[in-house]
Scaffold this motif. Sequence first.
Motif, PDB file in Angstrom:
ATOM      1  N   THR A 138       5.660  -0.447   1.998  1.00 40.60           N
ATOM      2  CA  THR A 138       4.811   0.672   2.440  1.00 40.60           C
ATOM      3  C   THR A 138       4.587   1.633   1.265  1.00 40.60           C
ATOM      4  O   THR A 138       5.087   2.765   1.282  1.00 40.60           O
ATOM      5  CB  THR A 138       5.453   1.419   3.623  1.00 40.60           C
ATOM      6  OG1 THR A 138       6.794   1.810   3.254  1.00 40.60           O
ATOM      7  CG2 THR A 138       5.490   0.548   4.860  1.00 40.60           C
ATOM      8  N   THR A 195       7.477  -2.128   9.709  1.00 43.56           N
ATOM      9  CA  THR A 195       6.639  -2.946   8.834  1.00 43.56           C
ATOM     10  C   THR A 195       6.087  -4.194   9.511  1.00 43.56           C
ATOM     11  O   THR A 195       5.541  -5.059   8.841  1.00 43.56           O
ATOM     12  CB  THR A 195       7.431  -3.356   7.577  1.00 43.56           C
ATOM     13  OG1 THR A 195       8.618  -4.066   7.964  1.00 43.56           O
ATOM     14  CG2 THR A 195       7.831  -2.130   6.769  1.00 43.56           C
ATOM     15  N   ASP A 199       6.512   6.589   5.823  1.00 44.01           N
ATOM     16  CA  ASP A 199       6.294   5.200   5.415  1.00 44.01           C
ATOM     17  C   ASP A 199       5.361   4.476   6.371  1.00 44.01           C
ATOM     18  O   ASP A 199       5.688   4.275   7.550  1.00 44.01           O
ATOM     19  CB  ASP A 199       7.619   4.433   5.397  1.00 44.01           C
ATOM     20  CG  ASP A 199       8.587   4.967   4.362  1.00 44.01           C
ATOM     21  OD1 ASP A 199       8.431   6.138   3.966  1.00 44.01           O
ATOM     22  OD2 ASP A 199       9.493   4.223   3.971  1.00 44.01           O
ATOM     23  N   SER A 200       4.227   4.055   5.879  1.00 43.39           N
ATOM     24  CA  SER A 200       3.249   3.340   6.689  1.00 43.39           C
ATOM     25  C   SER A 200       2.165   2.808   5.761  1.00 43.39           C
ATOM     26  O   SER A 200       2.210   3.029   4.549  1.00 43.39           O
ATOM     27  CB  SER A 200       2.641   4.251   7.770  1.00 43.39           C
ATOM     28  OG  SER A 200       2.114   5.431   7.198  1.00 43.39           O
ATOM     29  N   THR A 201       1.193   2.137   6.319  1.00 45.29           N
ATOM     30  CA  THR A 201       0.050   1.625   5.564  1.00 45.29           C
ATOM     31  C   THR A 201      -1.219   2.191   6.197  1.00 45.29           C
ATOM     32  O   THR A 201      -1.155   2.801   7.275  1.00 45.29           O
ATOM     33  CB  THR A 201       0.009   0.091   5.621  1.00 45.29           C
ATOM     34  OG1 THR A 201      -0.305  -0.311   6.957  1.00 45.29           O
ATOM     35  CG2 THR A 201       1.349  -0.529   5.207  1.00 45.29           C
TER      36      THR A 201
END
Length: 431
Positions: free
Chosen positions: A157, A62, A96-98
């Motif tokens: 995320t 993150t 999980d990421s953006t």
Amino acid sequence: MTNSSTFGGPLLGCIADDFTGATDLASTLVKNGMRTVQTIGIPDASKPLNADAIVVALKSRTIAAADAVAHSLAALEWLRAQGCRQFFFKYCSTFDSTPEGNIGPVAEALAAALGASDELVIACPAFPENGRSIYRGHLFVGDVLLNESGMEHHPLTPMRDANIVRVLQSQTSGKVGLVRYDQVMRGAQSVRDAFAALRSDGCQFAIVDAVSDADLHVIGEACAEHALITGGSGVALGLPANFRRAGLLPERGDAADLPTVGGHGVVLAGSASRATNAQVAEWRATKPSFRVDPLAVARGEPVVAEALEFAKSHLPEPVLIYATATPDEVKAVQAQMGVQAAGELVEHTLSEIAKGLLELGVRRYVVAGGETSGAVVQALQVRALQIGAQIDPGVPVTATPDGELNLALKSGNFGSVDFFSKALRQMGVNV
């Protein structure tokens, strides 16, 4: 470096974007007969590690994408210096990421550094044993799409699109393709043929469908010659067999052996996931617990001291100290403090509590949440972990090489509802 593999060095070098993900991957490798050491950050290169696989645990999921790339490249450089033959970038099985990253930017940078930009790089977060499967490029958690699983409420995320071909494409400059399930089910050669077709079509990355462990073994076999593999821990199931077929890895019966650790036990929970909320509720129904209120910490109240006094009053009985909250409670705190500040405050508070517990004789820690686990192991000055037997899918018991500490580092979404008690019992703590 001393090592027990045939040619005197580690075979597989892994980079994980958080601490619980690192132990998840390491557990998979140990179960399949690879003696595995997890380092906390990039270790001192002068210290030899007796391992077939090394997993470098970063805290890069993150942070800013540029920083995640820099940390990951530094880890790769260290692993290459140890003589690793193949490399694995591990991220969460819920991707999980953006939209800005960090999965895509890190994968692109690692591929370029390895000279693998002309080789198709797979991305396969599937972990069927924990209910994560990929079909037609869509990621499912159990029977629901990723964006309906609760991950859409993740405080850092939020995953609002289950089409991970589209998600990865938003993070990369290289074209992203799909290896469909019907291609996977026909075997490793079919998958290799699909890789070649996608590469000829200009793809740099490929999401690979998988709905069972058998699929992951097929995918792993198809990637035997790949310099870089990316995914969740599941796709690593097929990698040890590749090394055995090549005559590089002997059969092992002692890969999960750990030193014996004494001392008191405790549970620290910072994750706000559905699974951890259920685990906290199960513990609180019958066992002592202390809630960390971030707003009370922000007001300057002596929450750390109160938590330590609570734990001390119950020793040797294990207690739960938790900041776990519902999505609505998390949003309320974030609205007052900001998303990043709220997360950092919880991590700092739990890490300070962990240090105080160490002084009280606590040596066996169960920690829930990737960011929380990272903060706790750093606070305890843990530099490396030997990986032992599985507690629940994706979560092994671990020990520091000197036998001073046991840790079970649990991703927020993992573990059965009674995981906390189960983990402590496996460490030898009376619950």
